[in-house]
Design an enzyme around this catalytic site. Structure first.
Site, PDB file in Angstrom:
ATOM      1  N   TYR A  91       0.825  -1.203   0.000  1.00  0.00           N
ATOM      2  CA  TYR A  91       0.000   0.000   0.000  1.00  0.00           C
ATOM      3  C   TYR A  91       0.861   1.256   0.000  1.00  0.00           C
ATOM      4  O   TYR A  91       0.522   2.268  -0.641  1.00  0.00           O
ATOM      5  CB  TYR A  91      -0.924  -0.009   1.219  1.00  0.00           C
ATOM      6  CG  TYR A  91      -1.583   1.319   1.530  1.00  0.00           C
ATOM      7  CD1 TYR A  91      -2.626   1.800   0.746  1.00  0.00           C
ATOM      8  CD2 TYR A  91      -1.155   2.089   2.617  1.00  0.00           C
ATOM      9  CE1 TYR A  91      -3.218   3.026   1.030  1.00  0.00           C
ATOM     10  CE2 TYR A  91      -1.751   3.308   2.908  1.00  0.00           C
ATOM     11  CZ  TYR A  91      -2.781   3.773   2.114  1.00  0.00           C
ATOM     12  OH  TYR A  91      -3.363   4.983   2.397  1.00  0.00           O
ATOM     13  N   GLU A  92       1.997   1.214   0.701  1.00  0.00           N
ATOM     14  CA  GLU A  92       2.885   2.364   0.794  1.00  0.00           C
ATOM     15  C   GLU A  92       3.901   2.409  -0.340  1.00  0.00           C
ATOM     16  O   GLU A  92       4.855   3.179  -0.301  1.00  0.00           O
ATOM     17  CB  GLU A  92       3.593   2.356   2.153  1.00  0.00           C
ATOM     18  CG  GLU A  92       2.629   2.545   3.322  1.00  0.00           C
ATOM     19  CD  GLU A  92       3.305   2.543   4.681  1.00  0.00           C
ATOM     20  OE1 GLU A  92       4.473   2.097   4.761  1.00  0.00           O
ATOM     21  OE2 GLU A  92       2.673   2.991   5.651  1.00  0.00           O
ATOM     22  N   TYR A 126      -5.477  10.104  14.001  1.00  0.00           N
ATOM     23  CA  TYR A 126      -4.810  10.399  15.268  1.00  0.00           C
ATOM     24  C   TYR A 126      -5.252  11.747  15.831  1.00  0.00           C
ATOM     25  O   TYR A 126      -5.512  11.888  17.032  1.00  0.00           O
ATOM     26  CB  TYR A 126      -3.292  10.393  15.086  1.00  0.00           C
ATOM     27  CG  TYR A 126      -2.693   9.026  14.869  1.00  0.00           C
ATOM     28  CD1 TYR A 126      -3.166   7.917  15.549  1.00  0.00           C
ATOM     29  CD2 TYR A 126      -1.636   8.843  13.990  1.00  0.00           C
ATOM     30  CE1 TYR A 126      -2.619   6.660  15.366  1.00  0.00           C
ATOM     31  CE2 TYR A 126      -1.060   7.582  13.797  1.00  0.00           C
ATOM     32  CZ  TYR A 126      -1.568   6.510  14.477  1.00  0.00           C
ATOM     33  OH  TYR A 126      -1.009   5.266  14.292  1.00  0.00           O
TER      34      TYR A 126
END
Length: 332
Positions: free
Chosen positions: A195-196, A299
């Site tokens: 994914y990265e 976050y």
């Protein structure tokens, strides 16, 4: 340096290290939290629950028990590279500065890290702490906040809802991982790397995860989410320690696409927070690449503070090559 001995800290050093922490806080016009005492430091550094390792510089010309400086670090974990170390504090008394004490404390710590099989060492520095930045850059550390745009975040446990529950589909259970889960965790680590756009980055395997986590290892723990008998997510974490006391680093978490947006990430964090409270911890730490805006938004929605943006805190990193070069330097 012949007049200074660098050695691993002993429990009897805790009070003196704590006094040096207070001295450093005074120099920086700040203060240590009221709950942080030399007893807390001793609990974190020695004994069956120790998560910290420390080295001290002891001047041969000083009185017995006097220290010229110290360095503190705790175990960490990098899901692509394995065992790691995180330097949390380094201090040298004014009279011993510019004499190589800080350099030799760092090198002794690196030797210990290499002997433990660590492949990475991180630390954080304020962007205006030019002396420390110069020291660590000369030793081989790279400012990865600048080169890769990593940001450091902090979140107090008290800002989270500790009893968050997953509201997704199917029969789902969040539990601590066992060795038999690590093949599935490794598969998800690879999915996250894909994914990265870093498919070739993971350099560990399921066996590595087994040996580095309980019951065999102490470098990290992991929660997994299981739905109808299949793993659908994981959260890798480990305890941290600094002048704030114990905390938890959420090193990595991943949820399979079909189970996203249903509260599983929040449930993972709540489980880790509860785990941290049992240890006496108070806060989360985590680092995020700036391009990962969904995770940053997640976050911040929980109340996290971006210490890099708000406080100027930079993330530095020794990679494996830099660690070994620093550790192998000849001591004169």
């Amino acid at each position: 340096m012949a007049r200074v001995n660098i050695r691993e800290a002993k429990e009897a050093d805790a009070k003196k290290i704590f006094e040096l922490m207070q001295q450093q806080a005074t120099e920086q016009n700040t203060f240590l939290p009221s709950h942080f005492t030399h007893e807390v430091l001793a609990d974190g550094t020695w004994g069956p629950t120790a998560v910290v390792m420390a080295f001290v510089a002891e001047s041969k010309a000083s009185q017995v028990g006097e220290l010229d400086g110290y360095i503190l670090a705790h175990r960490a974990y990098a899901p692509w590279f394995g065992r790691a170390l995180y330097i949390k504090d380094l201090y040298v008394v004014p009279a011993a500065r510019r004499s190589g004490v800080a350099t030799h404390l760092c090198r002794e710590l690196m030797r210990a890290a290499v002997s433990m099989g660590c492949n990475q060492c991180d630390l954080r520095l304020h962007k205006e702490n030019w002396a420390a930045m110069d020291l660590f850059e000369k030793l081989g550390a790279e400012n990865v906040t600048v080169s890769e745009d990593w940001h450091i975040f902090n979140l107090d446990f008290k800002l989270m809802e500790m009893k968050s529950k997953y509201g997704g589909r199917g029969r789902l259970q969040i539990r601590l991982a066992v060795p038999e889960d690590m093949a599935g965790v490794m598969t998800m680590i690879q999915e996250l790397a894909d994914y990265e756009n870093m498919s070739d980055a993971p350099q560990i395997n399921a066996h590595t995860l087994v040996t580095d986590s309980p019951p065999q290892g102490t470098f990290f723990e992991c929660f997994v989410a299981e739905s109808d008998g299949a793993l659908v997510g994981y959260a890798m974490f480990y305890p941290t320690f600094s002048h704030r006391g114990f905390g938890m680093c959420l090193e990595d978490f991943y949820v399979k696409p079909a189970h996203r947006g249903q509260g599983l990430g929040t449930a993972f964090m709540a489980q880790i927070a509860q785990h941290g409270v049992k240890l006496g911890g108070s806060h989360f730490e985590f680092v995020v690449l700036s391009w990962n805006t969904p995770t940053i938004a997640f976050y911040k929605n929980k109340g996290a503070t971006d210490l890099t943006v708000d406080k100027g805190v930079q993330l530095y990193r020794f990679d494996d090559t830099a660690m070994r070069k620093c550790a192998s330097a000849i001591t004169h």
